[in-house]
Design a protein around this motif. Sequence first.
Motif, short mmCIF file in Angstrom:
data_model
loop_
_atom_site.label_atom_id
_atom_site.label_comp_id
_atom_site.label_asym_id
_atom_site.label_seq_id
_atom_site.Cartn_x
_atom_site.Cartn_y
_atom_site.Cartn_z
N LEU A 1 14.81 5.39 -6.74
CA LEU A 1 15.49 4.95 -5.23
C LEU A 1 15.69 5.21 -4.20
N THR A 2 15.36 4.97 -3.11
CA THR A 2 14.64 5.29 -1.39
C THR A 2 15.27 5.99 -0.90
N ASN A 3 14.36 6.78 -0.90
CA ASN A 3 15.17 7.86 0.84
C ASN A 3 15.42 8.22 2.13
N GLN A 4 15.16 6.66 2.42
CA GLN A 4 15.12 6.35 3.74
C GLN A 4 17.15 5.48 3.86
N GLN A 5 17.45 6.58 2.97
CA GLN A 5 18.87 5.43 3.92
C GLN A 5 20.03 5.55 4.66
N VAL A 6 19.34 6.55 5.89
CA VAL A 6 19.72 6.48 7.43
C VAL A 6 19.08 4.89 7.75
N ALA A 7 17.95 5.35 7.95
CA ALA A 7 17.09 3.82 8.07
C ALA A 7 17.96 2.55 8.19
N ALA A 8 18.41 2.67 6.58
CA ALA A 8 19.03 1.28 5.97
C ALA A 8 20.33 0.99 6.63
N VAL A 9 20.91 1.87 6.87
CA VAL A 9 22.38 1.89 7.60
C VAL A 9 22.92 1.89 8.88
N ALA A 10 22.18 3.05 9.94
CA ALA A 10 22.15 3.41 10.64
C ALA A 10 22.27 1.78 11.38
N THR A 11 22.98 1.70 13.23
CA THR A 11 22.41 0.46 14.04
C THR A 11 20.93 0.65 14.68
N PRO A 12 20.76 -0.13 14.49
CA PRO A 12 18.96 -0.52 15.30
C PRO A 12 18.79 -0.68 16.52
N LYS A 13 20.48 -0.74 17.17
CA LYS A 13 20.64 -1.68 18.82
C LYS A 13 21.80 -0.45 19.26
N PRO A 14 21.69 -0.33 20.71
CA PRO A 14 23.65 0.66 20.94
C PRO A 14 24.11 -0.64 21.32
N PHE A 15 25.63 0.07 21.17
CA PHE A 15 27.20 -0.82 21.01
C PHE A 15 27.87 -0.15 21.82
N PRO A 16 28.90 -0.71 22.40
CA PRO A 16 29.91 -0.37 22.96
C PRO A 16 30.90 0.27 21.85
N ASN A 17 32.44 1.09 22.86
CA ASN A 17 33.50 1.08 22.20
C ASN A 17 34.38 1.35 23.37
N PRO A 18 34.21 0.51 24.05
CA PRO A 18 34.73 1.01 25.29
C PRO A 18 36.37 2.00 25.46
N ILE B 1 35.29 7.50 13.13
CA ILE B 1 35.14 8.81 13.97
C ILE B 1 35.49 7.59 15.67
N LEU B 2 35.14 6.12 15.78
CA LEU B 2 35.42 5.45 16.35
C LEU B 2 36.89 5.23 16.46
N ARG B 3 37.71 5.22 15.59
CA ARG B 3 39.22 5.25 15.85
C ARG B 3 39.78 6.14 16.77
N GLU B 4 39.30 8.01 16.13
CA GLU B 4 39.74 8.69 16.91
C GLU B 4 38.93 8.68 18.31
N LEU B 5 38.58 8.36 18.98
CA LEU B 5 37.39 8.25 20.07
C LEU B 5 38.87 7.94 20.45
N SER B 6 38.77 6.62 19.88
CA SER B 6 39.94 5.65 20.66
C SER B 6 41.28 5.74 20.91
N LYS B 7 41.99 6.15 20.23
CA LYS B 7 43.08 6.92 20.33
C LYS B 7 43.26 7.76 21.67
N ARG B 8 41.92 8.22 22.30
CA ARG B 8 41.88 9.51 22.95
C ARG B 8 41.49 9.30 24.23
N ALA B 9 41.21 7.35 23.80
CA ALA B 9 40.82 6.86 25.08
C ALA B 9 38.93 6.80 25.94
N CYS B 10 38.86 7.72 24.61
CA CYS B 10 37.01 7.28 24.87
C CYS B 10 36.12 6.58 25.16
N ASN B 11 35.36 6.53 26.29
CA ASN B 11 34.32 5.43 26.51
C ASN B 11 33.06 5.77 25.23
N VAL B 12 33.02 4.90 24.67
CA VAL B 12 31.95 5.45 23.68
C VAL B 12 31.24 4.70 23.65
#
Length: 360
Positions: free
Chosen positions: A148-165, A182-193
Amino acid sequence: MADRYLILEDGSAYLGEGFGSPAVSTGEIVVNTSMTGYQEIITNQIYHNQIVAFTQPTIGSYGINHDSYESILPTVKGVVVRDVASISTNRQRRWSLDQYLKQQNIPGISHIDTRHLAKQLRASGPMKASIVDVADAHAFDQLGATVLTNQQVAAVATPKPFPNPGTGLNVVVIDFGLKHGILRELSKRACNVTVLPYTATTEEILNLDPDGVILSTGPGKPQDLPVSVTEMIKNIQNRVPLFAIGLGHELFAMANGAQIMKLSPEHHGANHPIREVITNQIIYAAQGQGFAVDADTVDRNKLITTFVDLIDGTIQGLRLRDFPAFSVQFFPDGAPGPTETRDIFDEFVESMQQARGPIW
């Protein structure tokens, strides 16, 4: 439904009935004791390359809906249940669990004595397992030979930035296997992510002029990530407010000199009792952790323990003494629940507002 087998690397085999995808799969098997929230659990990227066994007797009773995804593409390797429900009266239901697993090419197996399996894994700890059609010597040989791979984060994390305005405070989220809660909770608080890859440098983060930084949840062993990650945390934590969750919490602890230990048994489930040290209040939270901060290695002159697990005493939260940087091991976004820890996001917002000062 056709007969299928769940086989474990210790040589044991469980006969059951297949559902979902007919694919053969292999992964590390873990037990989750949550009574609800199976959709959030299956789509949570902390279970990358793992087979999740549920102790709740019936899974699938409220189907799959659009509001409960924790990632777009789940990477769980299989689902093990006692009984799978094929009928749901939930008005939000879009598909059955069986239909969803077929769409995502994830195999499931039912009619397994999951309570017996849970006791076995509690004694042995997680191990490799496969969902197969035939439990013969070849299947066990294949299971034993699988690495089993030990590179789990590299397999699932985004390779490029993206916004959650949003229209409020500017937050940078470092993605180690981000939960959408996590993004839903930040959106409830109007955060620009802005979500950045886990490989983001200190300069790339600060160039976005963040009011605060979040280190997300994620799969795998924190020691498998490059040293550059903890170096980035050291550089960030004394410049802007920082909030670390799950794997992020473990990395935050490592960046401040603490060591991480393997948990046995692991914590996977909801309603874990946790004590908030400063108030002595008992809260309940969802957990999904195979590692924990070694309390004996925490520098008490630098870090304060803020939350402690009441079952085994493991550290569930830390805070820097001199800067607005803190972390929790559990899931404060409450997806799937409980939801009583969501006010920790309010605490993060308050720390950003205080650090930012008045706007003229």
